[in-house]
Scaffold this active site. Structure first.
Site, short mmCIF file in Angstrom:
data_model
loop_
_atom_site.label_atom_id
_atom_site.label_comp_id
_atom_site.label_asym_id
_atom_site.label_seq_id
_atom_site.Cartn_x
_atom_site.Cartn_y
_atom_site.Cartn_z
N PHE A 13 79.45 -5.05 54.92
CA PHE A 13 80.27 -3.88 55.29
C PHE A 13 79.83 -3.31 56.64
O PHE A 13 80.56 -3.38 57.63
CB PHE A 13 80.18 -2.86 54.14
CG PHE A 13 80.57 -1.47 54.50
CD1 PHE A 13 81.78 -1.20 55.12
CD2 PHE A 13 79.73 -0.39 54.18
CE1 PHE A 13 82.14 0.11 55.45
CE2 PHE A 13 80.09 0.90 54.49
CZ PHE A 13 81.28 1.15 55.14
N TYR A 147 64.79 -1.58 45.58
CA TYR A 147 65.45 -1.23 46.85
C TYR A 147 64.63 -0.16 47.58
O TYR A 147 64.25 -0.34 48.73
CB TYR A 147 66.84 -0.71 46.52
CG TYR A 147 67.70 -0.35 47.71
CD1 TYR A 147 68.14 -1.33 48.60
CD2 TYR A 147 68.11 0.97 47.94
CE1 TYR A 147 68.96 -1.00 49.68
CE2 TYR A 147 68.92 1.30 49.01
CZ TYR A 147 69.36 0.32 49.87
OH TYR A 147 70.17 0.65 50.93
P1 NAD Z 1 76.51 -5.06 52.26
O1 NAD Z 1 76.04 -5.61 50.97
O2 NAD Z 1 77.98 -4.95 52.49
O3 NAD Z 1 75.92 -5.88 53.47
C1 NAD Z 1 74.64 -6.46 53.45
C2 NAD Z 1 74.73 -7.85 54.04
O4 NAD Z 1 73.41 -8.42 54.09
C3 NAD Z 1 75.59 -8.80 53.20
O5 NAD Z 1 76.54 -9.45 54.01
C4 NAD Z 1 74.58 -9.79 52.61
O6 NAD Z 1 75.13 -11.06 52.37
C5 NAD Z 1 73.50 -9.79 53.69
N1 NAD Z 1 72.18 -10.21 53.20
C6 NAD Z 1 71.51 -9.74 52.11
N2 NAD Z 1 70.33 -10.39 51.97
C7 NAD Z 1 70.25 -11.26 53.02
C8 NAD Z 1 69.27 -12.21 53.44
N3 NAD Z 1 68.12 -12.39 52.75
N4 NAD Z 1 69.50 -12.93 54.55
C9 NAD Z 1 70.66 -12.76 55.26
N5 NAD Z 1 71.62 -11.90 54.90
C10 NAD Z 1 71.41 -11.15 53.79
O7 NAD Z 1 75.81 -3.62 52.44
P2 NAD Z 1 76.03 -2.50 53.56
O8 NAD Z 1 76.53 -1.29 52.91
O9 NAD Z 1 76.76 -3.08 54.72
O10 NAD Z 1 74.51 -2.22 53.97
C11 NAD Z 1 73.95 -2.78 55.14
C12 NAD Z 1 72.56 -2.20 55.39
O11 NAD Z 1 72.65 -0.78 55.53
C13 NAD Z 1 71.56 -2.47 54.28
O12 NAD Z 1 70.30 -2.73 54.84
C14 NAD Z 1 71.53 -1.16 53.52
O13 NAD Z 1 70.28 -0.95 52.88
C15 NAD Z 1 71.77 -0.15 54.63
N6 NAD Z 1 72.35 1.09 54.09
C16 NAD Z 1 73.68 1.17 53.80
C17 NAD Z 1 74.18 2.35 53.28
C18 NAD Z 1 75.64 2.53 52.98
O14 NAD Z 1 76.03 3.61 52.51
N7 NAD Z 1 76.51 1.58 53.22
C19 NAD Z 1 73.33 3.44 53.04
C20 NAD Z 1 71.97 3.29 53.32
C21 NAD Z 1 71.50 2.12 53.87
#
Ligand code: NAD
Ligand code: UDP
Length: 325
Positions: A13, A147
């Site tokens: 995302f 996490y």
């Molecule tokens: P998401 O699940 O949509 O995206 C995460 C991506 O990372 C996915 O495409 C997944 O396939 C990839 N991924 C996971 N493990 C992997 C690995 N070992 N090697 C390569 N790729 C890997 O989640 P998001 O909401 O887009 O979150 C992205 C980042 O932002 C994360 O680190 C998350 O902790 C952080 N975050 C997001 C939010 C939110 O509200 N969306 C809030 C706090 C932190």
């Protein structure tokens, strides 16, 4: 030659929006993702863009990149409670081993690295709203710890590389962010409610719905991440929208927006579900001149339009696909 940026989690995302943003600014972008919670459909539209490359790889394993890198943005990690409870070990690894690999890569490339941390480092907070000075209230062995503790370790590791190696590092603590390309079955509250509205199901509130969250639209968040990356500030910075709302009020907003005639039903509250969450963004305001501009009513409308635009097949596939089984 244009500067090159590596974005991990590119097919997720936030990662997919970051790729678009950096391409728009004229960067060359290398996206890496192992697709464990992401989807190539999120970056399909970038596949014909000359400045964009994609590598399918698990960043918890050694990361090799040819050529120069100016910036690294480490966003790879499962991010929704449903996801990280299903793949706890991978979640621990990507923010620990994965972060270590990317810090090492940043050293070799002399790149500046920004890591995506989270409001979850504050756990179930007893200080409200949460400032960066608050150390948090995290259960180290609870279900969410895979996490929360991985992200806390990520911050510690990143600071150590800055302190001991002089590496250029940035840490962003992201609060609940939403927008198009969230996965309908990722279990987070917004895609859950909108998916239920789309499919004529009741909206499921966990607990009594008095717990609060503060929702930030993705475009605001991406702009803040970019400003932090370019700043000279190495301590963690909160990014999020301080406009706090109870989950019950949020469900009612979604019902009004979508026009669904379904009702709210109540389910048990997950263990250690934080009771309240609101970012104090004073630092971001002062240091980055940043604050969110997009009202929840506008962001929710755009996100709802996105979910409605998905084909029936995709909606069915996303909602019924059992990940990781
Ligand atoms: P998401 O699940 O949509 O995206 C995460 C991506 O990372 C996915 O495409 C997944 O396939 C990839 N991924 C996971 N493990 C992997 C690995 N070992 N090697 C390569 N790729 C890997 O989640 P998001 O909401 O887009 O979150 C992205 C980042 O932002 C994360 O680190 C998350 O902790 C952080 N975050 C997001 C939010 C939110 O509200 N969306 C809030 C706090 C932190
Ligand atoms: N939640 C809910 N119904 C759902 C999904 C989530 O009531 O179908 C609640 C969840 O218990 C939490 C809040 O909504 O209190 C936000 O959950 P989410 O998973 O989106 O994010 P996080 O808990 O990580 O902030």
């Amino acid at each position: 030659m244009r500067d090159r940026v590596l974005i991990t989690g590119a097919a997720g995302f936030l990662g997919s929006h970051l790729c678009e943003y950096f391409l728009r600014l004229g960067f060359r972008v290398l996206g890496i993702d192992n697709l464990i919670t992401g989807d190539l459909k999120n970056i399909q539209h970038l596949s014909s863009v000359e400045q964009f490359e994609f590598l399918q790889h698990d960043v918890s394993k050694f990361v090799h990149v040819e050529g120069d890198l100016k910036y690294i943005l480490h966003f790879a990690s499962p991010a929704s409670p449903i996801d990280y409870l299903k793949i706890p070990i991978q979640t621990l690894k990507v923010s620990s081993l994965g972060t270590h690999n990317l810090l090492g890569l940043a050293m070799v490339k002399k790149a500046r690295i920004l890591v995506a941390s989270t409001s979850e480092v504050y756990g179930d907070p007893v200080i409200h709203p949460q400032t960066e000075a608050y150390w948090g209230n995290v259960n180290p062995v609870g279900p969410r710890s895979v996490y929360d503790e991985a992200k806390r370790f990520q911050e510690a590791m990143t600071m150590a590389y800055h302190t001991f190696h002089g590496l250029e590092t940035r840490i962003v603590r992201i609060f609940n962010t939403y927008g198009p390309r969230m996965r309908l079955n990722d279990g987070r509250v917004l895609p859950a409610f909108m998916g239920q509205a789309l499919c004529g199901e009741d909206l499921t509130i966990f607990g009594d719905g008095t717990q609060t969250r503060s929702f930030c639209y993705v475009d605001d968040l991406v702009e803040g991440v970019y400003r932090l990356l370019l700043s000279d500030y190495v301590q963690p910075v909160n990014l999020g929208n301080p406009d706090e709302i109870t989950i019950k009020e949020f469900a009612e907003e979604i019902i009004r927006l979508t026009g669904t005639d379904q009702k709210i039903i109540y389910k048990p509250l997950p263990i250690d579900d934080p009771k309240q969450r609101q970012p104090d963004i004073t630092k971001a305001r002062q240091l980055l001149g940043w604050e969110p501009n997009i009202k929840r009513s506008d962001g929710l409308r755009t996100t709802w339009d996105y979910f409605k635009s998905l084909s029936k097949e995709r909606i069915h596939e996303e909602r019924n696909h059992r990940m990781f089984s």
